[in-house]
Design a protein around this motif. Structure first.
Motif, PDB file in Angstrom:
ATOM      1  N   ALA A 291      63.684  26.769  54.688  1.00  0.00           N
ATOM      2  CA  ALA A 291      62.449  27.127  55.389  1.00  0.00           C
ATOM      3  C   ALA A 291      61.274  27.210  54.431  1.00  0.00           C
ATOM      4  CB  ALA A 291      62.624  28.452  56.116  1.00  0.00           C
TER       5      ALA A 291
ATOM      6  N   TYR B 283      61.796  31.265  64.660  1.00  0.00           N
ATOM      7  CA  TYR B 283      61.946  29.952  65.287  1.00  0.00           C
ATOM      8  C   TYR B 283      61.895  30.094  66.807  1.00  0.00           C
ATOM      9  CZ  TYR B 283      63.634  28.422  60.718  1.00  0.00           C
ATOM     10  OH  TYR B 283      63.736  28.134  59.383  1.00  0.00           O
TER      11      TYR B 283
ATOM     12  N   ALA C 281      60.026  26.029  61.988  1.00  0.00           N
ATOM     13  CA  ALA C 281      59.645  27.440  61.855  1.00  0.00           C
ATOM     14  C   ALA C 281      58.261  27.688  62.439  1.00  0.00           C
ATOM     15  CB  ALA C 281      59.671  27.862  60.386  1.00  0.00           C
TER      16      ALA C 281
ATOM     17  N   VAL D 139      62.386  34.411  58.825  1.00  0.00           N
ATOM     18  CA  VAL D 139      61.725  33.221  59.354  1.00  0.00           C
ATOM     19  C   VAL D 139      61.922  33.223  60.867  1.00  0.00           C
ATOM     20  CG1 VAL D 139      61.478  30.714  59.174  1.00  0.00           C
ATOM     21  CG2 VAL D 139      62.394  32.020  57.228  1.00  0.00           C
TER      22      VAL D 139
END
Length: 266
Positions: free
Chosen positions: A48, A244, A105, A242
């Motif tokens: 990421a 998503y 992301a 992260v």
């Protein structure tokens, strides 16, 4: 081929950063080798974010492709047996072939840990940033508010940055003191090279009283790295999560405080 996603935690103190390099030890180099040992074919991971030398991750998200059919236990516990103690896989997911750990992301969250103390930390030297000057978090937070939203962050961009453009959207930026440690949390759609560390270094100048609160907005508007503060040291920086789209079915960033330090007197 099947696309898999994994969550990875690592202590970056001993590494040249995430990205594989021929001349230095990297997190990606160890992870690709460990995954390859389980898959029994070469693995090339995509992360990421490419963390720098000395930077840590509580939850780096990585994807890779494989034709190996292995149980989840093999991709987590099995891979971990091939990794050094300062790198570990935490979970495995099957997001589909259209998933990309970097491009899919929607936002990343970083935390910077900073100690302001007359004497340098010893046991925590590879875990926190340090300044000998006392910092006031209230003006730092006031100054930080001018950085939220979508802006040209050229003033906080390293000269070696390879991003195509300097426009980024900062969704949240908070500064607080917790048990003697200052925590700067930043959530954005993406980050420029050294962007978090340059922001922290700039906010430090406000925290010491060297610069007024309004100076940070002037720095942002200048679009000139020479106008900003120092680059805060790498050991204090952590990639903590992260985000998503839900359709990929990945575990979300941990709820509540992430990696809240348990040291200090408060």
């Amino acid at each position: 081929m099947t696309r898999l996603a994994i969550g990875v935690e690592y202590d970056g103190a001993a590494y040249s950063g995430w990205q594989r390099q021929h001349h230095a030890d990297s997190v990606q180099g160890h992870l690709d080798k460990a995954l390859g040992a389980i898959a029994r074919h070469p693995i090339d991971t995509v992360a990421a974010g490419r963390t720098d030398a000395g930077v840590h991750a509580c939850e780096q998200v990585v994807h890779f492709d494989t034709d190996a059919n292995r149980p989840d236990r093999a991709w987590v516990k099995g891979v971990n047996t091939h990794l050094p103690d300062n790198i570990g896989v935490r979970w495995i997911a099957y997001p589909g072939d259209d998933f990309d750990a970097r491009r899919s992301a929607t936002s990343r969250v970083y935390r910077y840990l900073l100690i302001d103390s007359p004497e340098r930390p010893v046991l925590l030297r590879d875990r926190v940033g340090w300044t000998f000057r006392a910092l006031e978090t209230v003006p730092m937070q006031q100054a930080a508010e001018s950085l939220t939203g979508e802006h040209d962050f050229s003033s906080f961009r390293a000269s070696a940055c390879q991003a195509h453009h300097p426009i980024r959207r900062v969704d949240a930026l908070t500064v607080m003191r917790y048990r003697g440690v200052i925590m700067v949390d930043i959530r954005a759609n993406a980050f420029l090279h050294h962007m978090v560390r340059n922001i922290v270094g700039t906010l430090m100048a406000v925290g010491t009283g060297e610069r007024p609160v309004e100076w940070v907005s002037d720095v942002l508007a200048a679009r000139d790295r020479r106008r900003a503060g120092i680059t805060a040291p790498a050991p204090g920086l952590y990639l903590v999560g992260v985000r998503y789209p839900l359709r990929f079915g990945l575990p979300g960033p941990p709820a509540g405080p992430v990696f809240a330090p348990a040291w200090g007197d408060g």
